[in-house]
Design a protein around this motif. Structure first.
Motif, PDB file in Angstrom:
ATOM      1  N   THR A 101       0.871  -1.085  -0.158  1.00  0.00           N
ATOM      2  CA  THR A 101      -0.165  -0.087  -0.138  1.00  0.00           C
ATOM      3  C   THR A 101       0.998   1.248   0.146  1.00  0.00           C
ATOM      4  N   LEU A 102       0.603   2.269  -0.823  1.00  0.00           N
ATOM      5  CA  LEU A 102       1.335   3.266  -0.887  1.00  0.00           C
ATOM      6  C   LEU A 102       0.341   4.612  -0.566  1.00  0.00           C
ATOM      7  N   HIS A 103       1.041   5.665  -0.099  1.00  0.00           N
ATOM      8  CA  HIS A 103       0.042   6.866   0.064  1.00  0.00           C
ATOM      9  C   HIS A 103       0.318   7.985  -1.151  1.00  0.00           C
ATOM     10  N   VAL A 104      -0.817   8.373  -1.780  1.00  0.00           N
ATOM     11  CA  VAL A 104      -0.535   9.379  -2.894  1.00  0.00           C
ATOM     12  C   VAL A 104      -1.247  10.586  -2.442  1.00  0.00           C
ATOM     13  N   THR A 105      -0.327  11.599  -2.667  1.00  0.00           N
ATOM     14  CA  THR A 105      -0.846  13.041  -2.275  1.00  0.00           C
ATOM     15  C   THR A 105      -1.724  13.541  -3.290  1.00  0.00           C
ATOM     16  N   SER A 106      -2.705  14.164  -3.181  1.00  0.00           N
ATOM     17  CA  SER A 106      -3.541  14.809  -4.152  1.00  0.00           C
ATOM     18  C   SER A 106      -4.192  15.995  -3.461  1.00  0.00           C
ATOM     19  N   GLN A 107      -4.846  17.007  -4.423  1.00  0.00           N
ATOM     20  CA  GLN A 107      -5.260  18.177  -3.931  1.00  0.00           C
ATOM     21  C   GLN A 107      -6.904  17.754  -3.771  1.00  0.00           C
ATOM     22  N   ARG A 108      -7.555  18.282  -2.732  1.00  0.00           N
ATOM     23  CA  ARG A 108      -8.837  18.061  -2.606  1.00  0.00           C
ATOM     24  C   ARG A 108      -9.575  19.533  -2.023  1.00  0.00           C
ATOM     25  N   GLN A 109     -10.784  19.764  -2.594  1.00  0.00           N
ATOM     26  CA  GLN A 109     -11.421  21.106  -2.223  1.00  0.00           C
ATOM     27  C   GLN A 109     -12.361  20.868  -0.748  1.00  0.00           C
ATOM     28  N   ILE A 110     -11.927  21.729   0.006  1.00  0.00           N
ATOM     29  CA  ILE A 110     -12.804  21.467   1.448  1.00  0.00           C
ATOM     30  C   ILE A 110     -13.311  22.958   1.566  1.00  0.00           C
ATOM     31  N   GLY A 111     -14.534  23.119   1.383  1.00  0.00           N
ATOM     32  CA  GLY A 111     -15.367  24.288   1.179  1.00  0.00           C
ATOM     33  C   GLY A 111     -14.340  25.412   0.396  1.00  0.00           C
ATOM     34  N   MET A 112     -14.004  26.539   0.821  1.00  0.00           N
ATOM     35  CA  MET A 112     -13.099  27.638   0.239  1.00  0.00           C
ATOM     36  C   MET A 112     -11.818  27.272  -0.128  1.00  0.00           C
ATOM     37  N   PHE A 113     -11.308  26.200   0.852  1.00  0.00           N
ATOM     38  CA  PHE A 113      -9.740  25.848   0.773  1.00  0.00           C
ATOM     39  C   PHE A 113      -9.402  24.821  -0.097  1.00  0.00           C
ATOM     40  N   THR A 114      -8.263  24.853  -0.607  1.00  0.00           N
ATOM     41  CA  THR A 114      -7.799  23.508  -1.364  1.00  0.00           C
ATOM     42  C   THR A 114      -6.713  22.816  -0.384  1.00  0.00           C
ATOM     43  N   ALA A 115      -6.829  21.535   0.120  1.00  0.00           N
ATOM     44  CA  ALA A 115      -5.944  21.077   0.928  1.00  0.00           C
ATOM     45  C   ALA A 115      -5.304  19.846   0.024  1.00  0.00           C
ATOM     46  N   LEU A 116      -3.941  19.478   0.577  1.00  0.00           N
ATOM     47  CA  LEU A 116      -3.150  18.379   0.364  1.00  0.00           C
ATOM     48  C   LEU A 116      -3.672  17.009   1.192  1.00  0.00           C
ATOM     49  N   VAL A 117      -4.439  16.076   0.895  1.00  0.00           N
ATOM     50  CA  VAL A 117      -4.585  15.018   1.545  1.00  0.00           C
ATOM     51  C   VAL A 117      -3.702  13.720   0.792  1.00  0.00           C
ATOM     52  N   GLN A 118      -3.663  12.769   1.750  1.00  0.00           N
ATOM     53  CA  GLN A 118      -2.815  11.482   1.364  1.00  0.00           C
ATOM     54  C   GLN A 118      -3.863  10.545   1.159  1.00  0.00           C
ATOM     55  N   THR A 119      -3.976   9.718  -0.127  1.00  0.00           N
ATOM     56  CA  THR A 119      -4.830   8.624  -0.102  1.00  0.00           C
ATOM     57  C   THR A 119      -4.232   7.408  -0.284  1.00  0.00           C
ATOM     58  N   PRO A 120      -4.716   6.385   0.490  1.00  0.00           N
ATOM     59  CA  PRO A 120      -3.919   5.130   0.406  1.00  0.00           C
ATOM     60  C   PRO A 120      -4.495   4.421  -0.818  1.00  0.00           C
ATOM     61  N   VAL A 121      -3.311   3.805  -1.407  1.00  0.00           N
ATOM     62  CA  VAL A 121      -3.763   2.927  -2.822  1.00  0.00           C
ATOM     63  C   VAL A 121      -3.105   1.786  -2.513  1.00  0.00           C
ATOM     64  N   ASN A 122      -3.721   0.656  -3.130  1.00  0.00           N
ATOM     65  CA  ASN A 122      -3.035  -0.668  -3.080  1.00  0.00           C
ATOM     66  C   ASN A 122      -3.465  -1.460  -4.470  1.00  0.00           C
ATOM     67  N   TYR A 123      -2.494  -1.259  -5.473  1.00  0.00           N
ATOM     68  CA  TYR A 123      -2.540  -1.894  -6.638  1.00  0.00           C
ATOM     69  C   TYR A 123      -1.525  -2.725  -6.879  1.00  0.00           C
ATOM     70  N   PRO A 124      -1.713  -3.771  -7.574  1.00  0.00           N
ATOM     71  CA  PRO A 124      -0.806  -4.796  -7.924  1.00  0.00           C
ATOM     72  C   PRO A 124       0.406  -4.353  -8.826  1.00  0.00           C
ATOM     73  N   VAL A 125       0.492  -2.888  -9.190  1.00  0.00           N
ATOM     74  CA  VAL A 125       1.698  -2.565  -9.733  1.00  0.00           C
ATOM     75  C   VAL A 125       2.554  -2.168  -8.893  1.00  0.00           C
ATOM     76  N   GLN A 126       2.079  -2.215  -7.664  1.00  0.00           N
ATOM     77  CA  GLN A 126       3.287  -1.626  -6.352  1.00  0.00           C
ATOM     78  C   GLN A 126       3.801  -2.667  -5.745  1.00  0.00           C
ATOM     79  N   ILE A 127       4.678  -3.508  -6.920  1.00  0.00           N
ATOM     80  CA  ILE A 127       5.294  -4.765  -6.502  1.00  0.00           C
ATOM     81  C   ILE A 127       6.269  -4.920  -5.409  1.00  0.00           C
ATOM     82  N   GLN A 128       5.964  -5.706  -4.523  1.00  0.00           N
ATOM     83  CA  GLN A 128       7.028  -6.103  -3.496  1.00  0.00           C
ATOM     84  C   GLN A 128       7.788  -7.370  -3.561  1.00  0.00           C
ATOM     85  N   VAL A 129       9.080  -7.389  -3.477  1.00  0.00           N
ATOM     86  CA  VAL A 129       9.906  -8.146  -3.555  1.00  0.00           C
ATOM     87  C   VAL A 129      10.660  -8.718  -2.267  1.00  0.00           C
TER      88      VAL A 129
END
Length: 809
Positions: free
Chosen positions: A562-590
């Protein structure tokens, strides 16, 4: 001997004739194993360090529950007279009761062996720290039992004996904590450190769970256990038999003082230690010995450190610990010498020391309940001939584990005739077009970004000279380069490829990392979405002449993180940077079980983040034709699959594993060794892109640069993932270690790898399904308690039957 054995048997039998013993063991197992399992699958590391870190506190609470009744109950019930009417003495009584409680405690500890059994099944744990942890636990058990028995002999009330034993044990534990000793040192300088070294439990116990058996730590537990047992004997003699009590208190204080005095001496003596770790990570490696055996000219090491009384509490042992390491290195070669210097003793040389790079740094201390900052020295310089001294600017407790590598790697490179040069070829990443246009409008021309800058920083920190360049007529590959690294290869001219092949055929190694796809994350109507983009890399054009190919389909693996991707999200009048956990099989662990254990490059790496990578296919027939050998460094899990590329977000079908028959393991990194063919054989030497002359004129100007070379044995390492070396992923898991190991092995040899790998101790468990996790939780937490409950019921029924038979007679 038969006297104390009889007492021990009587006591041990009495434990299991009462339900209290079974309640104690069951609760102890539920607490210890339950606490361990709460975080075990979250970390996924095959180690018992968390178990042993919490065990001292648990034993400090549970052991007084065993000892509180040993003498207090005898005194309360008036059965002491009966004991002394037996043909025995105080020593036999104390030893017998101690051995019975000790055997009972060991049975409780052995019941936790379900944890190492689980670790062995799920991973490959290091047996040394596990054995050392249990040995330390047994010694701690003896310490606390003897302490509790001594306290129990003073009181008739079991609850009072329990509380006093708990308070004394907990006080000894606190005395061994660094922040407590730092607090005490802040009021009375040196007292906290003295208490930590002489009576602190935690400071003597921690080394066992690392796999180190320090004789001084063993003697700490043994000496105090013997002293508490002696106090117990004196208590019986002085109070229970109503003999004279004159001097009793003085004798007890004297015994404890002797124990503190002896442990103070042991801490300053080099009594020896045993390294139980599988890879001997706390012992000088054979590779270090070989490096030192080749020394022809003296090496001078100087450790600049502030006096002990001015060091913060966590660093007060640094002069001794660093001195131990340097002394161990000194024994390897008469050419190695060292000295420990207090810069304050040489005020005339302070300026010269600062010019070398030996500078004081800030360290936080606690004095009179206030945080203060001290400027201290703790740095090492390495001098060799008239070369510029190598400096380790800060030597702190956290860096002791890698100090051998830090020293030997610098010594190794100092003895080379020149600094090892690495040619690094990476693409320049273009800036986002919208951001570039905004900068142009603001009068600031956009600049290209380098996504692989950390590679340079990592290699330069290890003493390499890194030359970042493109291969052109004006910037050809330097003749003294030891290695060419190509990360995410872009479209190259024929002449640039000719130069790389020429370098490889001259007997020098090449490292190439490339992949077929990159991925981006976005917010869709149903949550995060994954998009694939075909990479602009031209890796296959570069490696296909040698029978290698980067897979051209999208690649997935059931082993992913699982990785955390930073993205912009509109919260009311403000724009905040939020981290979203993503878990895809291209994020390969050896993981380690996928790596080649026979190669030094990969045999001690805890894991890799193979981000968005592709498989590497090999034409074995072509390699056989050329006489080139292939070695797979690591591969995917058996649960990997490929899908055809398409535009738009990846679908659930893409991300879900196909049927089992379509899943298999793919090579991910390959090392080729041998004499490589010339892809330009029979062709004219390509011209430089900027050269408008014909080949004949160019050859006349630069005949050496354009001539073909005789093929010599060389090595080509190809990895199907370039993103794992980008600035965003290079520090993940074992990626930086793999990079350094690869560069060391290709450019210098494998000796430094063996030294660096000593610091790699994390071992991950294999992927475990949800059902399997539940099964192991139930097994670890409840299996042994259930067995003990069943045994208790069986024993109670057997005793009842025997009693009825006796009454029937």
């Amino acid at each position: 001997m038969s006297q104390w054995l009889n007492v021990a048997k009587r006591e041990l039998r009495s434990y299991f004739n009462s339900p209290i013993a079974y309640c104690f063991i069951v609760v102890f197992l539920l607490v210890t194993c339950g606490l361990f399992m709460t975080t075990f699958f979250l970390s996924g590391v095959a180690t018992m360090r968390p178990f042993f870190s919490s065990l001292p506190l648990i034993l400090i609470v549970f052991v007084p529950a065993i000892t509180m009744r040993l003498w207090a109950e005898e005194r309360k019930n008036g059965t002491l007279s009966l004991l002394f009417s037996l043909p025995t003495n105080s020593i036999s009584l104390v030893l017998g009761k101690f051995l019975a409680s000790f055997a009972f405690g060991i049975l409780a500890l052995l019941s936790t062996l379900v944890i190492p059994i689980m670790l062995i099944v799920l991973g490959d744990p290091d047996p040394g720290p596990i054995f050392g942890g249990y040995l330390g636990s047994i010694l701690l058990l003896a310490f606390l039992l003897s302490l509790g028995m001594a306290v129990s002999a003073f009181f008739k009330d079991q609850i009072v004996a329990f509380i006093i034993s708990l308070v004394v044990g907990f006080s000894c534990f606190l005395a061994g904590l660094e922040f407590i000793s730092a607090f005490i040192d802040g009021w009375i300088p040196g007292l906290g450190t003295f208490l930590r070294e002489t009576i602190g439990i935690s400071s003597h116990f921690n080394s066992f769970s690392k796999g180190i058996i320090d004789i001084g730590d063993c003697l700490y537990f043994i000496v105090f256990s013997v002293i508490f047992l002696l106090i117990n004997v004196f208590t019986l003699e002085g109070y229970l038999r109503m003999r004279t009590t004159k001097g009793f208190a003085f004798g007890c204080i004297l015994l404890i003082g002797i124990g503190i005095f002896l442990n103070g001496i042991f801490r300053d003596m080099h009594l020896g230690r045993m390294d139980l770790t599988e890879d001997k990570i706390f012992t000088v490696s054979p590779a270090t010995k070989r490096v030192f055996e080749r020394l022809k000219v003296p090496i001078r090491v100087t450790y600049y450190v502030s006096p002990k009384d001015k060091l913060p509490t966590p660093m007060k042992d640094m002069p001794r610990d660093v001195g131990d390491i340097l002394e161990e290195l000194k024994r390897l070669s008469p050419k190695f010498s060292y000295k420990i210097v207090n810069p304050e003793d040489i005020p005339d040389e302070i300026e010269d020391i600062h010019k070398k790079g030996i500078l004081p740094f800030s360290a936080q201390t606690i004095e009179h309940d206030a945080l203060n900052i001290k400027r201290i020295y703790s740095a090492i310089s390495v001098a060799y001939l008239d070369k510029k001294e190598e400096i380790i600017p800060q030597v702190v407790p956290d860096s002791l584990g890698s100090l051998e590598y830090d020293l030997v790697s610098r010594i190794y490179r100092l003895t080379l005739t020149s600094k090892p040069k690495i040619v690094l070829i990476t693409p320049n990443s273009s800036m986002d077009p919208k951001l570039a246009e905004m900068l142009r409008q603001a009068g600031r021309p956009p600049q290209e970004m380098d996504r692989f800058q950390r590679i340079v920083e990592i290699l330069e920190s290890q003493g390499y000279e890194v030359v970042k360049q493109k291969i052109t007529k004006d910037t050809p590959i330097p003749d003294d380069a030891r290695l060419v690294m190509i990360i995410a290869p872009e479209k190259m001219s024929d002449r640039a490829r000719f130069e790389i092949y020429r370098f490889l055929r001259s007997g020098k190694p090449v490292f190439i990392a490339g992949q077929s796809y990159t991925y981006s994350y976005s917010e869709g109507p149903n949550g995060p979405e994954l998009h694939a983009q075909k990479s602009l890399q031209e890796t296959n054009d570069l490696i296909s002449p040698f029978g290698l190919k980067i897979g051209e389909k999208m690649f997935f693996d059931t082993r992913h993180v699982t990785l955390h991707v930073t993205s912009q999200r509109q919260i009311g009048m403000f724009t905040a940077l939020v981290q979203t956990p993503v878990n895809y099989p291209v994020q390969i662990q050896v993981l380690p079980d996928q790596m080649n254990k026979d190669l030094s490059i990969t045999n001690s790496i805890a894991g890799l983040l193979y981000l968005w990578g592709s498989p590497v296919s090999v034409d074995d027939d072509l390699l056989k034709k050329y006489g080139v050998t292939k070695t797979v460094l690591f591969e995917s899990s058996p649960g990997a699959w490929e899908r055809d590329f398409h535009f738009g977000p990846l679908t659930q079908r893409d991300l879900s594993p196909p049927n089992t028959r379509q899943l298999k393991s793919y090579p991910l990194a390959v090392l080729l060794e041998g004499k490589f063919p010339d892809p330009f054989e029979g062709k004219k030497v390509p011209k430089w892109a900027s050269d408008k002359t014909d080949n004949e004129t160019e050859t006349e100007k630069d005949p050496n640069r354009n001539q073909q070379v005789t093929s010599k044995p060389s090595r080509l390492l190809v990895v199907g993932c370039s993103e794992m070396f980008s600035d965003t992923a290079i520090m993940a898991m074992g990626n930086p270690v793999f990079l350094l190991n690869s560069v060391d092995a290709l450019s210098l040899g494998e000796e430094l790898i063996h030294i660096r790998n000593k610091t790699q101790v994390q071992r991950f468990i294999r992927p475990v399904s949800t059902k399997e996790k539940l099964m192991w939780r139930l097994f670890t937490v409840f299996f042994m308690p259930v067995l003990w409950i069943l045994y208790g019921i069986f024993r109670a029924i057997s005793r009842k039957k025997n009693r009825l038979l006796c009454e029937g007679r």
